[in-house]
Design a protein around this motif. Structure first.
Motif, short mmCIF file in Angstrom:
data_model
loop_
_atom_site.label_atom_id
_atom_site.label_comp_id
_atom_site.label_asym_id
_atom_site.label_seq_id
_atom_site.Cartn_x
_atom_site.Cartn_y
_atom_site.Cartn_z
N GLN A 83 0.83 -1.21 0.00
CA GLN A 83 0.00 0.00 0.00
C GLN A 83 0.86 1.26 0.00
O GLN A 83 0.61 2.21 -0.75
N VAL A 84 1.91 1.24 0.83
CA VAL A 84 2.82 2.40 0.90
C VAL A 84 3.41 2.68 -0.48
O VAL A 84 3.44 3.82 -0.95
N ASP A 144 0.78 4.06 -2.87
CA ASP A 144 0.47 5.47 -2.59
C ASP A 144 1.53 6.40 -3.19
O ASP A 144 1.24 7.53 -3.54
N LYS A 145 2.75 5.92 -3.27
CA LYS A 145 3.83 6.75 -3.83
C LYS A 145 3.98 6.52 -5.33
O LYS A 145 4.89 7.07 -5.95
N SER A 191 9.50 6.19 3.25
CA SER A 191 8.06 6.02 3.45
C SER A 191 7.78 4.76 4.27
O SER A 191 6.91 4.75 5.14
#
Ligand code: ASP
Ligand code: MG
Length: 417
Positions: free
Chosen positions: A373-374, A377-378, A407
């Motif tokens: 997910q991280v 998101d980026k 992140s």
């Protein structure tokens, strides 16, 4: 009174002033009444220079003579530290690998320790003498000097600690093991404790604090290993082993870690290369025909991804190898082209492997999904994934290294306040 092996790396013995500083650390432990063996590396830069000279002398050379040359750096620092200690009124004697002896196999340049006969050292200890041991070296059955592979003094120290039933303090130029590389994440934190298994993953992923082999050896022999800085004041309030472990990082068994984190650290390795076989035949035996020749040539394959084929006939297959092995891996696959059957081959080195490491993963779900997910998101694309019980690794474009590591560090709540 305890038995203690103190190991000092190259930057800690880089010149006479620093050797004097090392001697002060040793003096502190001597005054605390401990029995001490000190293992030293060569002065920083020395081993590189020695290696270079062997290459200059002859590009292809006898590995036995390579070992004679590259082991010499540790002989110098062992002698210098013994002289310095003696000058301070501390009884000390230097020991080369063959004098102890530290017996190894005959794989010159990457020898493995077979046994250490520690009687002679123990006898000297009984007389109150500090043993200063040249790291990185041993002796093979035929009495020739061997070396243990780059960074091998860590392994010398742990092996000696195991043989002597001692604790092992590794003094280096950083004050411990961090949650990630502080050069790219200023909010990285020093870990008080890390388990052998986690450290093994960190070390093999390029966190260069300890040689991987030394961590393996510490784990098998249950040697308590402390990583600490030789630049801490030798006379500090902490540090003497009477008061327990100092300010560094203790590498220990999982059971000795009370406050377990789910994720302990994030490691990255830029030393990776990716090979893709485009439109390879999708049928039994193909993987064996690709990976067989690679293993025959001693190329270590790490991540492997094979897509499901759309047409039932061909698919793409991607794997990673160490950057240095890329040219050889490409050669091997090219020469096996007719046997394997693929359309074309692409190799690239603009990739980085990022790994999230933690023994807590064994009992906690959701670590991987958070990672994905991280990155999503980026807007970072994941090219390959591998997992083990305590690690998830992904391969991404190396341009995003800093962004991804930072992140993830935040997402797993590793940032210092
Ligand atoms: N001097 C050797 C090297 O540079 C061994 C060590 O420092 O651990 O690889
Ligand atoms: Mg080292």
């Amino acid at each position: 009174m305890a038995r203690l092996v103190m190991k000092f790396g190259g930057t800690s013995v880089a010149d006479i002033d620093r050797i004097r500083n090392v001697a002060l650390h040793v003096a502190r432990e001597v005054n605390a009444g401990h029995e001490i063996a000190v293992v030293v590396s060569a002065m920083s830069g020395t081993t590189n220079q020695l290696v270079q000279w062997t290459r200059d002398a002859a590009n292809v050379h006898d590995a036995r003579e390579y070992d004679v040359v590259v082991s010499s750096g540790e002989q110098v620092t062992a002698g210098l530290l013994a002289i310095t200690l003696q000058g301070m009124g501390i009884s000390a004697r230097s020991w080369l690998g063959w004098q102890i002896p530290i017996k190894t196999n005959e794989v010159h340049g990457a020898a493995r320790i077979l046994s250490i006969e520690a009687e002679a050292l123990s006898e000297r200890w009984a007389k109150g003498e500090v043993a200063v041991v040249a790291g990185f070296q041993g002796v093979a059955e035929d009495n020739r000097i061997t070396t243990l592979g780059r960074g091998g003094s860590d392994t010398s120290a742990v092996a000696l600690a195991a043989a002597l039933g001692a604790r092992c303090d590794i003094y280096t130029d950083v004050d411990g093991v961090y949650t990630t590389d502080p050069r790219i994440v200023p909010k990285a934190q020093k870990l008080d404790r890390i388990s052998y298994e986690e450290m093994l993953e960190m070390a093999s992923l390029g966190a260069k604090v300890l040689q991987t082999r030394s961590v393996e050896m510490a784990m098998t022999n249950q040697v308590a290993l402390q990583v600490r800085s030789s630049f801490d004041p030798p006379e500090g309030p902490f540090g003497d082993s009477v008061h327990g472990y100092g300010p560094g990082t203790l590498v220990c068994g999982e059971e000795d870690i009370v406050e377990k984190q789910i994720v302990s650290g994030i490691a990255y390795s830029k030393n990776e290369a990716k090979v893709t076989l485009v439109r390879v035949q999708d049928k039994p035996g193909v993987a064996a025909r690709i990976f067989g020749p690679l293993s025959d040539t001693n190329i270590n394959v790490d991540m492997i991804v094979q897509n499901v084929s759309e047409d039932g006939e061909t698919t793409d297959l991607t794997f990673t190898v160490g950057e240095d092995d890329l040219p050889r891996a490409m050669d091997v696959i090219e020469s096996a082209h007719d046997d394997i059957g693929y359309q074309h081959l692409v190799g690239s080195t603009d990739v980085v492997k990022i790994s999230v490491i933690g023994v807590g993963m064994r009992s906690h779900a959701g670590v991987a999904s958070r990672m994905f997910q991280v990155l999503a998101d980026k807007g970072i694309n994941i090219q390959a994934i591998t997992t083990s019980e305590i690690k998830i690794s992904i391969l991404i474009d190396s341009a995003y290294t800093e962004l991804a590591v930072r992140s993830l560090h935040t997402a797993y709540e590793l940032d210092a306040d």
